[in-house]
Write a protein that holds these residues in place. Sequence first.
Motif, PDB file in Angstrom:
ATOM      1  N   ASP A  46       4.179   5.486  -4.519  1.00 45.14           N
ATOM      2  CA  ASP A  46       5.413   5.325  -5.295  1.00 45.14           C
ATOM      3  C   ASP A  46       6.227   6.622  -5.288  1.00 45.14           C
ATOM      4  O   ASP A  46       5.841   7.631  -4.678  1.00 45.14           O
ATOM      5  CB  ASP A  46       5.104   4.880  -6.726  1.00 45.14           C
ATOM      6  N   SER A  87       1.757   0.309 -12.468  1.00 44.40           N
ATOM      7  CA  SER A  87       0.822   1.212 -11.806  1.00 44.40           C
ATOM      8  C   SER A  87       0.236   0.596 -10.534  1.00 44.40           C
ATOM      9  O   SER A  87       0.244   1.204  -9.472  1.00 44.40           O
ATOM     10  CB  SER A  87      -0.303   1.597 -12.767  1.00 44.40           C
ATOM     11  N   TRP A  88      -0.288  -0.647 -10.650  1.00 49.19           N
ATOM     12  CA  TRP A  88      -0.950  -1.254  -9.490  1.00 49.19           C
ATOM     13  C   TRP A  88      -0.754  -2.765  -9.404  1.00 49.19           C
ATOM     14  O   TRP A  88      -0.869  -3.348  -8.313  1.00 49.19           O
ATOM     15  CB  TRP A  88      -2.451  -0.964  -9.536  1.00 49.19           C
ATOM     16  N   ALA A 101       0.020  -1.277 -16.556  1.00 47.93           N
ATOM     17  CA  ALA A 101      -0.837  -1.705 -15.449  1.00 47.93           C
ATOM     18  C   ALA A 101      -0.013  -2.374 -14.345  1.00 47.93           C
ATOM     19  O   ALA A 101      -0.268  -2.184 -13.151  1.00 47.93           O
ATOM     20  CB  ALA A 101      -1.910  -2.658 -15.951  1.00 47.93           C
ATOM     21  N   TRP A 133       1.844  -4.768  -9.453  1.00 50.60           N
ATOM     22  CA  TRP A 133       2.917  -5.281  -8.602  1.00 50.60           C
ATOM     23  C   TRP A 133       2.514  -5.360  -7.134  1.00 50.60           C
ATOM     24  O   TRP A 133       3.106  -6.112  -6.345  1.00 50.60           O
ATOM     25  CB  TRP A 133       4.162  -4.399  -8.725  1.00 50.60           C
ATOM     26  N   ARG A 134       1.469  -4.605  -6.755  1.00 51.26           N
ATOM     27  CA  ARG A 134       1.054  -4.570  -5.354  1.00 51.26           C
ATOM     28  C   ARG A 134       0.303  -5.835  -4.924  1.00 51.26           C
ATOM     29  O   ARG A 134       0.265  -6.169  -3.732  1.00 51.26           O
ATOM     30  CB  ARG A 134       0.138  -3.361  -5.116  1.00 51.26           C
ATOM     31  N   ILE A 135      -0.317  -6.535  -5.858  1.00 51.31           N
ATOM     32  CA  ILE A 135      -1.224  -7.631  -5.517  1.00 51.31           C
ATOM     33  C   ILE A 135      -0.553  -8.708  -4.659  1.00 51.31           C
ATOM     34  O   ILE A 135      -1.095  -9.106  -3.620  1.00 51.31           O
ATOM     35  CB  ILE A 135      -1.831  -8.235  -6.802  1.00 51.31           C
ATOM     36  N   ILE A 147       0.815  -1.218   0.000  1.00 52.99           N
ATOM     37  CA  ILE A 147       0.000   0.000   0.000  1.00 52.99           C
ATOM     38  C   ILE A 147       0.853   1.275   0.000  1.00 52.99           C
ATOM     39  O   ILE A 147       0.320   2.374   0.134  1.00 52.99           O
ATOM     40  CB  ILE A 147      -0.955   0.033   1.218  1.00 52.99           C
TER      41      ILE A 147
END
Length: 449
Positions: free
Chosen positions: A97, A176-177, A173, A179-181, A94
């Motif tokens: 960046d 942006s987001w 993608a 890699w967080r999963i 969370i």
Amino acid sequence: MIRRAVGAAAVGNVTEWFDFGVYSYLAVKIESVFFTDLSPTMGTIATLGTFAAAFLVRPFGGLFFGPLGDRIGRQKVLSLTVIMMAISTFIIGILPDYEAIGVAAPMLLLLARLLQGFSTGGEYGGAMAFIAEYAPDRRRGFLCSFLEFGTLTGYAMGATFATALELALSEEALLSWGWRIPFLVAGPIGAIGLYLRMKLEETPAFAKIAAESEGREGNQTLTEFRKIFVNHWRPMLVCGGIVLVFNVTNYMLTNYMPTYLTQTLPDSGYAGTSSTVSEMLQIAVLVVSMVLITFVGRLSDRIGRRPIMFAGCAMLVVLSVPAVLLLRTGGTGATFAGLMLMGLMLLCFNSTSPSTLPALFPTDIRYGGLSIAFNISVSLFGGTAATAVAALIALTGDLNMPAYYLMAAGVIGAVAVYFATESAGKRLPGSPPAAVDEAEARELVGSHR
């Protein structure tokens, strides 16, 4: 009860090393998110340096959690470390960046990594002690190898997650987001690990020691430090040497090789591999190791731990250069062969170390001695291996540097194994004999009489 203990310790280890593995396999993406203002070479070193930073605090975790585990119990401390690891990994998922908050982003990443390292400092030594104290003497190699089966599973899950994301998402993608999963998934996985560990009972060996020491006064932690560093300095050195060769090989394969194949070789004019191919080959090596590791652990119960570890040291000295040359050759077949050679070298250590190292220390200081020696060695040599090799390549331009590093580790490991006492089939120091079944128990009692 033994099956439950081994299963819970291994599943908890899956949680710990999934979290560490995710960072390894997403290192290139993390570099693009948190170190965008650095050159490619310096960005790689900074990303790997942030990975290595967690290892700097691991000895402090070992110094804190190890004696605590010898005082209040293995089960309680292992439950605490697994939830700390899950929370710190979730935090990474969370974080804003670099574009959002500038230099504060990598600083927060570093803090989360430090918390990961602190919790891991109390994890592995305790998990080794926990399984070893439950395992029967004649099956300790086989049962303790499931701990590293959990480690390999965690790494494989991390690599599989990273590969699936790269196949399913566009580059934009992913950065942006996407890699967080995997980092966010750490939360529920950690909850599962905590639940399983909270259901465990304390080991019989520790319960016996705890009952005998009940009511004693004084600073037990300080007394334990004296025992570890004054009375057991030789086992500490042997443990550190075995951990060095084990973890240099481990982190060279799982942490540095993805960067070496996808960035270092292409930047030097070699073919290298794409991130997806590299991760798929890593998964294949890990799966082969997962299939073989318990068989090698069982073999160590028959022929001993030391012959297998000596074989691993010899392979490091003789086969490291051929393995790296195969990687430099390029192509899927040659790359897989090079990685598989490293995987077989690692197999000689991760199949035997979890049953060898607990036998170096008596029950009353086992958690502390293991945690401190293990994490000091990992901090100095294992976790820094990727950063050191990347820096040496940048300094010298020699792409064979990973092989030289592995060869040096093999020599040091051989010296440590030489001074280690063979533990296969023998009871743990400070613990009574542990039998597989009633027939063996009667045999042990008869021979004692």
